[in-house]
Motif scaffolding. Structure first.
Motif, PDB file in Angstrom:
ATOM      1  N   TYR A  14      43.261  42.568  41.364  1.00 45.84           N
ATOM      2  CA  TYR A  14      42.459  43.059  40.470  1.00 45.84           C
ATOM      3  C   TYR A  14      40.805  42.708  40.938  1.00 45.84           C
ATOM      4  CZ  TYR A  14      40.018  43.585  35.913  1.00 45.84           C
ATOM      5  OH  TYR A  14      39.342  44.224  35.003  1.00 45.84           O
ATOM      6  N   PRO A  15      40.488  41.598  41.191  1.00 50.14           N
ATOM      7  CA  PRO A  15      39.061  41.364  41.685  1.00 50.14           C
ATOM      8  C   PRO A  15      38.944  42.131  43.095  1.00 50.14           C
ATOM      9  CG  PRO A  15      40.258  39.301  41.905  1.00 50.14           C
ATOM     10  CD  PRO A  15      41.276  40.195  41.098  1.00 50.14           C
ATOM     11  N   ILE A  20      36.108  45.801  46.883  1.00 44.66           N
ATOM     12  CA  ILE A  20      36.116  47.067  47.615  1.00 44.66           C
ATOM     13  C   ILE A  20      35.146  48.062  47.343  1.00 44.66           C
ATOM     14  CG2 ILE A  20      37.522  48.826  48.426  1.00 44.66           C
ATOM     15  CD1 ILE A  20      39.780  46.805  48.635  1.00 44.66           C
ATOM     16  N   HIS A  21      35.172  48.394  45.975  1.00 39.72           N
ATOM     17  CA  HIS A  21      34.190  49.201  45.382  1.00 39.72           C
ATOM     18  C   HIS A  21      32.822  49.096  45.592  1.00 39.72           C
ATOM     19  CE1 HIS A  21      33.228  52.420  42.539  1.00 39.72           C
ATOM     20  NE2 HIS A  21      32.240  51.610  42.047  1.00 39.72           N
ATOM     21  N   SER A  22      32.549  47.697  45.646  1.00 38.82           N
ATOM     22  CA  SER A  22      31.136  47.248  45.726  1.00 38.82           C
ATOM     23  C   SER A  22      30.834  47.553  47.341  1.00 38.82           C
ATOM     24  CB  SER A  22      30.839  45.669  45.341  1.00 38.82           C
ATOM     25  OG  SER A  22      31.501  44.931  46.438  1.00 38.82           O
ATOM     26  N   ILE A  23      31.603  47.362  48.111  1.00 34.92           N
ATOM     27  CA  ILE A  23      31.304  47.657  49.604  1.00 34.92           C
ATOM     28  C   ILE A  23      31.181  48.928  49.783  1.00 34.92           C
ATOM     29  CG2 ILE A  23      32.348  47.535  51.785  1.00 34.92           C
ATOM     30  CD1 ILE A  23      33.723  44.822  51.055  1.00 34.92           C
ATOM     31  N   VAL A  24      32.137  49.832  49.441  1.00 31.18           N
ATOM     32  CA  VAL A  24      32.090  51.075  49.574  1.00 31.18           C
ATOM     33  C   VAL A  24      30.849  51.733  49.151  1.00 31.18           C
ATOM     34  CG1 VAL A  24      33.213  53.517  49.207  1.00 31.18           C
ATOM     35  CG2 VAL A  24      34.627  51.533  49.964  1.00 31.18           C
ATOM     36  N   LYS A  25      30.449  51.545  47.846  1.00 32.54           N
ATOM     37  CA  LYS A  25      29.414  52.072  47.058  1.00 32.54           C
ATOM     38  C   LYS A  25      27.995  51.936  47.971  1.00 32.54           C
ATOM     39  CE  LYS A  25      32.146  54.768  44.790  1.00 32.54           C
ATOM     40  NZ  LYS A  25      32.261  56.016  45.150  1.00 32.54           N
ATOM     41  N   LYS A  26      27.930  50.768  48.502  1.00 35.56           N
ATOM     42  CA  LYS A  26      26.771  50.278  49.053  1.00 35.56           C
ATOM     43  C   LYS A  26      26.779  50.781  50.578  1.00 35.56           C
ATOM     44  CE  LYS A  26      24.609  47.747  46.269  1.00 35.56           C
ATOM     45  NZ  LYS A  26      23.323  47.914  45.683  1.00 35.56           N
ATOM     46  N   ARG A 264      26.766  38.725  36.473  1.00 34.12           N
ATOM     47  CA  ARG A 264      26.276  39.950  36.040  1.00 34.12           C
ATOM     48  C   ARG A 264      26.497  41.021  37.140  1.00 34.12           C
ATOM     49  NH1 ARG A 264      19.598  40.085  35.881  1.00 34.12           N
ATOM     50  NH2 ARG A 264      19.852  42.344  35.747  1.00 34.12           N
ATOM     51  N   TYR A 265      26.550  40.545  38.513  1.00 35.75           N
ATOM     52  CA  TYR A 265      26.582  41.612  39.552  1.00 35.75           C
ATOM     53  C   TYR A 265      28.259  42.019  39.497  1.00 35.75           C
ATOM     54  CZ  TYR A 265      22.148  40.749  41.025  1.00 35.75           C
ATOM     55  OH  TYR A 265      20.494  40.562  41.283  1.00 35.75           O
ATOM     56  N   TYR A 266      29.056  40.773  39.090  1.00 32.67           N
ATOM     57  CA  TYR A 266      30.533  41.218  39.267  1.00 32.67           C
ATOM     58  C   TYR A 266      30.679  42.217  38.257  1.00 32.67           C
ATOM     59  CZ  TYR A 266      35.552  41.005  38.206  1.00 32.67           C
ATOM     60  OH  TYR A 266      36.697  41.537  38.071  1.00 32.67           O
ATOM     61  N   PHE A 267      30.264  42.058  37.029  1.00 33.21           N
ATOM     62  CA  PHE A 267      30.350  42.606  35.747  1.00 33.21           C
ATOM     63  C   PHE A 267      30.041  44.301  35.799  1.00 33.21           C
ATOM     64  CE2 PHE A 267      30.558  38.258  33.726  1.00 33.21           C
ATOM     65  CZ  PHE A 267      32.061  38.374  33.467  1.00 33.21           C
ATOM     66  N   ASP A 268      29.007  44.356  36.500  1.00 33.33           N
ATOM     67  CA  ASP A 268      28.375  45.645  36.716  1.00 33.33           C
ATOM     68  C   ASP A 268      29.271  46.667  37.110  1.00 33.33           C
ATOM     69  OD1 ASP A 268      25.907  45.003  35.239  1.00 33.33           O
ATOM     70  OD2 ASP A 268      24.686  44.687  36.974  1.00 33.33           O
ATOM     71  N   VAL A 273      35.019  50.321  38.195  1.00 31.96           N
ATOM     72  CA  VAL A 273      36.399  50.146  38.491  1.00 31.96           C
ATOM     73  C   VAL A 273      37.282  50.447  37.465  1.00 31.96           C
ATOM     74  CG1 VAL A 273      38.226  48.761  39.754  1.00 31.96           C
ATOM     75  CG2 VAL A 273      35.685  49.033  40.456  1.00 31.96           C
ATOM     76  N   TYR A 274      36.978  49.582  36.393  1.00 28.60           N
ATOM     77  CA  TYR A 274      38.077  49.464  35.265  1.00 28.60           C
ATOM     78  C   TYR A 274      37.470  50.032  34.045  1.00 28.60           C
ATOM     79  CZ  TYR A 274      40.823  46.455  38.495  1.00 28.60           C
ATOM     80  OH  TYR A 274      41.266  45.926  39.707  1.00 28.60           O
ATOM     81  N   PRO A 275      36.820  51.187  34.126  1.00 28.57           N
ATOM     82  CA  PRO A 275      36.294  51.529  32.492  1.00 28.57           C
ATOM     83  C   PRO A 275      37.097  51.565  31.433  1.00 28.57           C
ATOM     84  CG  PRO A 275      36.482  53.457  33.988  1.00 28.57           C
ATOM     85  CD  PRO A 275      36.999  52.082  34.671  1.00 28.57           C
ATOM     86  N   ASP A 276      38.256  52.137  31.513  1.00 32.95           N
ATOM     87  CA  ASP A 276      39.044  52.110  30.199  1.00 32.95           C
ATOM     88  C   ASP A 276      39.496  50.651  29.864  1.00 32.95           C
ATOM     89  OD1 ASP A 276      39.049  54.808  30.583  1.00 32.95           O
ATOM     90  OD2 ASP A 276      40.907  54.892  31.580  1.00 32.95           O
ATOM     91  N   ARG A 277      39.802  49.596  30.844  1.00 36.74           N
ATOM     92  CA  ARG A 277      40.193  48.434  30.433  1.00 36.74           C
ATOM     93  C   ARG A 277      39.158  47.550  29.778  1.00 36.74           C
ATOM     94  NH1 ARG A 277      43.700  44.311  33.956  1.00 36.74           N
ATOM     95  NH2 ARG A 277      43.550  42.585  32.631  1.00 36.74           N
ATOM     96  N   ILE A 278      37.871  47.822  30.210  1.00 36.89           N
ATOM     97  CA  ILE A 278      36.662  47.122  29.678  1.00 36.89           C
ATOM     98  C   ILE A 278      36.625  47.603  28.256  1.00 36.89           C
ATOM     99  CG2 ILE A 278      34.121  46.344  29.725  1.00 36.89           C
ATOM    100  CD1 ILE A 278      36.262  45.105  32.007  1.00 36.89           C
TER     101      ILE A 278
END
Length: 289
Positions: A14-15, A20-26, A264-268, A273-278
């Motif tokens: 899960y984390p 991975i998303h934070s890396i790819v988007k940067k 806050r950086y994690y939650f952003d 990544v998980y919009p439906d779950r959040i």
């Protein structure tokens, strides 16, 4: 191609997706080959992870890695420290021979800025590049030296962000020796893979700045009070590459109870990544009020 390495069990997938998303988007101009060392993550989970990674054009290589240990090896010290914690150190013997370097990252990390300069830095003869929390470890270094019986060491490095010189490691170390060190030292280990890392590879680790490449949220909380001009959100946005949510307090577990500002950086990223779950969690809390 940038080679990334992860070593974890199913509970940390899960984390890992958030990292991975934070890396790819940067790094929209970079391509990544992501290696996952595991000891039995279900096939459906690895296939889900493959689709997640390869949708952006990157490569995913899961590798089953438990074969270094015997069934009799009780290497998992507690339920918090499973066998997967050690597997990243076996990367030289599991990754393809033509992979010369790889960046290992714990899954409880977020990428904030460009990691390429760190990935491409010179080893200067060392087998690893890692960070050292000297502000914290200098007081316990004599205990660590006694516990691990490496009296010649003045340092204790964190194993969450480690650049690995695979070419050198294949020449100087063997998988059997690492396994033997784990077996022999199990009674003395507190932070298992980190202890073995510092024991086996003493004096072969080059140091990088933890404030840039391994920022600790708990420490940041104290520093922003003592040095507000140097430790604030603007400085994090400008300079920090990795935030490491190490320790027992994890933002994805504690949610609104997570007490450190850098959560806050994690939650952003998690929301992306998980919009439906959040959304479901928020709605559920709203109904329970």
């Amino acid at each position: 191609m940038i080679n990334l390495l992860f070593s974890l069990n199913e509970h940390y997938v899960y984390p890992l997706k958030v990292l991975i998303h934070s890396i790819v988007k940067k790094h929209p101009e970079e391509s990544f080959c992501m290696y996952l060392l595991h000891a039995g993550i279900p096939d459906d989970t690895t296939e889900n992870l493959r689709r997640f990674i390869e949708k952006d054009g990157n490569t995913f290589v899961p590798i089953y890695s438990k074969n270094f240990f015997k069934p009799s090896d009780k290497v998992a010290i507690t339920r918090y420290y499973a066998i997967e914690m050690y597997l990243w150190m076996f990367a030289p013997y599991l990754l393809p021979e033509d992979v010369e370097r790889v960046l290992y990252l714990d899954p409880d990390i977020i990428c904030v800025n460009n990691l390429v300069p760190f990935y491409n830095r010179e080893f200067n003869g060392h087998a690893f590049v890692a960070t050292n929390y000297k502000y914290k470890t200098k007081w316990v270094q004599p205990f660590n030296n006694l516990r691990l019986r490496n009296f010649e060491s003045d340092d204790y490095f964190n194993s969450g962000v480690v650049l690995m010189n695979l070419n050198k490691l294949r020449k100087i170390e063997t998988a059997d020796h690492i396994v033997e060190a784990i077996r022999e030292n199990k009674p003395f280990l507190i932070l298992p893979d980190q202890d073995i890392f510092n024991l086996v590879f003493v004096n072969d680790i080059a140091e990088e700045d933890w404030r840039i490449y391994n920022m600790n949220p708990k420490v940041f909380e104290k520093l922003k009070i003592l040095f507000p001009q140097k430790y604030n959100y603007d400085k994090v946005d400008e300079t920090v590459v990795f935030i490491h949510y190490s320790g027992k307090h994890k933002p994805w577990n504690e949610r609104e109870r997570y007490k450190y500002a850098l959560g806050r950086y994690y939650f952003d990223v998690e929301k992306l990544v998980y919009p439906d779950r959040i959304t479901v969690e928020v709605n559920r809390k709203g109904r329970n009020k």
